[in-house]
Scaffold this active site. Structure first.
Site, PDB file in Angstrom:
ATOM      1  CG  ASP A 133      -4.116  -1.339   3.016  1.00 31.33           C
ATOM      2  OD1 ASP A 133      -4.280  -1.123   1.810  1.00 31.33           O
ATOM      3  OD2 ASP A 133      -3.546  -0.545   3.790  1.00 31.33           O
ATOM      4  CG  ASP A 193      -1.613   1.285   1.463  1.00 34.07           C
ATOM      5  OD1 ASP A 193      -2.319   1.704   0.533  1.00 34.07           O
ATOM      6  OD2 ASP A 193      -1.470   1.885   2.542  1.00 34.07           O
TER       7      ASP A 193
END
Length: 639
Positions: A539, A342
């Site tokens: 996430d 990420d």
């Protein structure tokens, strides 16, 4: 949402039933250990009492591992697979029983104590961490302000909302559901959805997402999706679904164990039946040699081959600030062929910083900084914090500031009106400023203008800059031939800018949470074992879907809960160290397995040749067990 919560509770309850037997197994084990020690110190005249204590000790210490898991799981697995499926617990129990039947009660008990002890240590090392989505459920909005037909508002359950309903969202409220703004303007923190640290400014016609946090403005909105179809609900569903589908990575021994156990359980009876015919042995000799062979073939050292290694590796990493929820995940980390990151808060610091500024030649920079700081002090926007961190005010100014959504901060000083806002809120801008704005924006930077009487005189560029060890971490994995990917909900321009700085192999931008999970699946199909590193709620689906989910310790509780490894203090250099130690852990594990099986092979040969008895076999077994434990403890060393 209710269905998801009930399903999650049901499944965790089932898991507890299968594996969690409380403290009783370990209590029984220590009772068995105590009885064995007492029996060991009794003299030969009390052989009946001594052997009775050894027998009781074996049953007590081995109750959980041999009876519940050995016999119980063998029966269960045999029923499920419709074929005989034993495990090594059965083999160790048979070996112990065989040793006792030929009068070697202490050796039989010792086998149980070693195997059961190794089993409990492995359970402790694994932690049997359960992935929970409780905190994720708590983040989901439960109520909304519904605007009724008479224009009033009433509090209703989010689950009761229908497409087309109109809602009021007050400043600081959580947006209750996905929809479109009908009136009003505000800035909204959407980090729970896209991970972006900088709030998005919203006005009439813009879409909003449930669970995001409204800023200082108040607005009305129209519901466009039912609660079960919102983006946040999809995050919940994906996390839950991926947890169901994920199987725990088998350790090296778990893959090898069933075949070995079957082979031994078939070979020993055949040995006992055939040797009287082939070698003219008596049945008594055949049975005795068969039991000696069974003890020789029992993988004592193999049972301990991974325990000291995994305990040492997890302990070493814990000291370095890496928490592992299971040695199997560390083993998987060593095997990764791809790793996805990420952006915000993982590869970057998660907070914008001032990277560029430009002051017109006609401007007194020091005085202008005093004005900018005075204006920004009245704002709680993340960009304001970054500007205040960058610039130091020489003279404190008292300026009355007005915060206008869509226009920015406005204040009057010495008869002149100063404004700080986004570029699109200004009309007449010189070509030089437009050029700089495009140049900085192409580098992934957020640009703000400062004007005097609506004439732009200052440009400030801000960016969520890469974290200290991000570049070195990417370089490390690339040198090993591991594919690196940056996944972000940011724009393509911002994602590519950060990706270029870090040198990642692939950048995927404009990604929604449900897309992240799909991307991980694609990476697994294209490259093989895949890890995901993230820190936000958005996430979570990808962290669960990945073979190894790695959370940044300063990230959200949800990301930490559903991950397999946690990097404390958001230090990516710890990820590099974790990978290095996982590689070493696998190497040492293989060393122990090969050595353990070599010892078994040696004992089997000398047993067939009649050169050993059960006592010698046990001594050699325990010596080899000590060797593999000491070999595993090498991983405790830190440079």
């Amino acid at each position: 949402m209710k269905d998801i919560q009930e399903k999650d509770t049901h499944e965790h309850g089932s898991h507890n039933h299968d594996h969690n037997h409380g403290k009783m197994p370990i209590v029984l084990y220590f009772i068995g250990l105590a009885l064995a020690l007492i029996a060991l110190f009794l003299d030969g005249e009390n052989s009946l009492l001594q052997n009775s204590l050894f027998s009781i000790a074996s049953i007590s210490a081995g109750y959980h591992v041999i009876i519940l898991e050995g016999i119980g799981e063998t029966i269960e697995n045999t029923k499920n697979k419709k074929k005989f499926t034993p495990n090594s617990h059965i083999l160790m129990g048979t070996a112990s029983l065989g040793a006792s039947l030929i009068g070697n009660f202490w050796e039989g008990t010792l086998l149980i104590l070693i195997f059961s002890g190794a089993h409990f240590l492995e359970d402790y090392a694994e932690g049997r961490s359960k992935r929970e989505i409780t905190k994720l459920l708590e983040m989901n909005p439960t109520t909304a302000r519904l605007i009724t037909s008479d224009g009033n508002t009433t509090i209703v359950d989010v689950n009761e909302l229908k497409v087309g309903d109109q809602l009021q969202v007050l400043n600081g409220d959580q947006v209750p559901i996905d929809g479109t703004i009908l009136s009003g303007s505000t800035s909204i923190d959407e980090s729970s959805i896209n991970g972006e640290s900088i709030p998005k400014e919203k006005s009439k016609g813009d879409g909003v997402f449930g669970s995001t946090i409204n800023g200082t403005g108040t607005f009305t909105m129209e519901v466009t999706k039912e609660n079960k179809d919102t983006v946040f609900s999809k995050i919940l569903q994906l996390v839950n679904q991926n947890q169901e589908n994920q199987t725990k990575a088998s350790s090296i021994i778990q893959k090898f164990e069933p075949k070995y156990v079957k082979f031994v359980l078939i070979a020993i009876p055949l040995f006992i039946l055939l040797t009287p015919v082939l070698f003219d042995w008596t049945w008594s000799q055949s049975i005795y040699r068969g039991l000696v062979l069974l003890v020789a073939a029992s993988p004592c050292a193999l049972a301990a081959a991974t325990v000291s290694v995994t305990l040492s590796a997890t302990s070493n990493l814990a000291k370095r600030g890496v928490l592992s929820k299971g040695s199997s995940y560390l083993s998987q980390l060593a095997d990764i062929q791809a790793i996805a990151f990420d952006k915000t808060g993982t590869l970057t610091k998660g907070k914008p910083e001032v990277t560029n500024d430009y002051f017109a030649d006609s401007v007194d920079k020091e005085s202008m900084i005093d004005i900018v700081v005075a204006l920004e002090k009245e704002s709680n926007h993340p960009l304001a914090s970054a500007i205040l961190k960058k610039y130091e005010q020489k003279n404190k100014l008292a300026i009355e500031v007005e915060n206008q959504i869509g226009k920015g901060l406005t204040g009057v000083y010495n008869g002149k009106t100063y404004r700080i806002g986004k570029p699109s809120s200004f009309d007449a801008v010189s070509d030089e400023y437009t050029r700089l704005n495009k140049e900085w924006a192409s580098e992934g930077k957020t640009v703000v203008y400062v004007s005097e009487n609506e004439q732009v005189i200052v440009l400030i560029g801000l960016m969520d800059v890469p974290s200290e060890n991000a570049k070195a971490t990417i370089d490390y994995f690339k040198k090993l031939g591991i594919h690196t990917t940056l996944i972000t909900g940011d724009s393509e321009m911002t994602g590519q800018a950060v990706g270029k700085q870090l040198g990642v192999d692939q950048v995927i931008a404009n990604v929604m949470p449900e897309d992240k999970s799909k991307i991980i699946t694609e990476q697994q199909e294209n490259y093989g074992v895949t890890a995901m590193v993230g820190d936000g709620v958005n996430d979570a689906p990808a962290l669960v879907k990945a073979d190894v989910g790695i959370a940044m310790g300063d990230g959200t509780d949800v990301a930490v809960d559903v991950s397999d490894l946690v990097l404390m203090k958001n230090d990516l250099s710890k990820l590099v160290k974790a990978h290095e130690i996982s590689l070493k852990m696998n190497r040492v594990t293989w060393q122990n397995i090969i050595f353990s099986m070599a010892v078994v092979a040696f004992l089997v040969v000398v047993s067939l040749l009649g050169l050993t008895d059960i006592a010698i076999s046990v001594i050699i077994h325990e010596g080899s067990t000590l060797v593999v434990i000491l070999n595993g403890l090498r991983l405790l060393k830190t440079k």
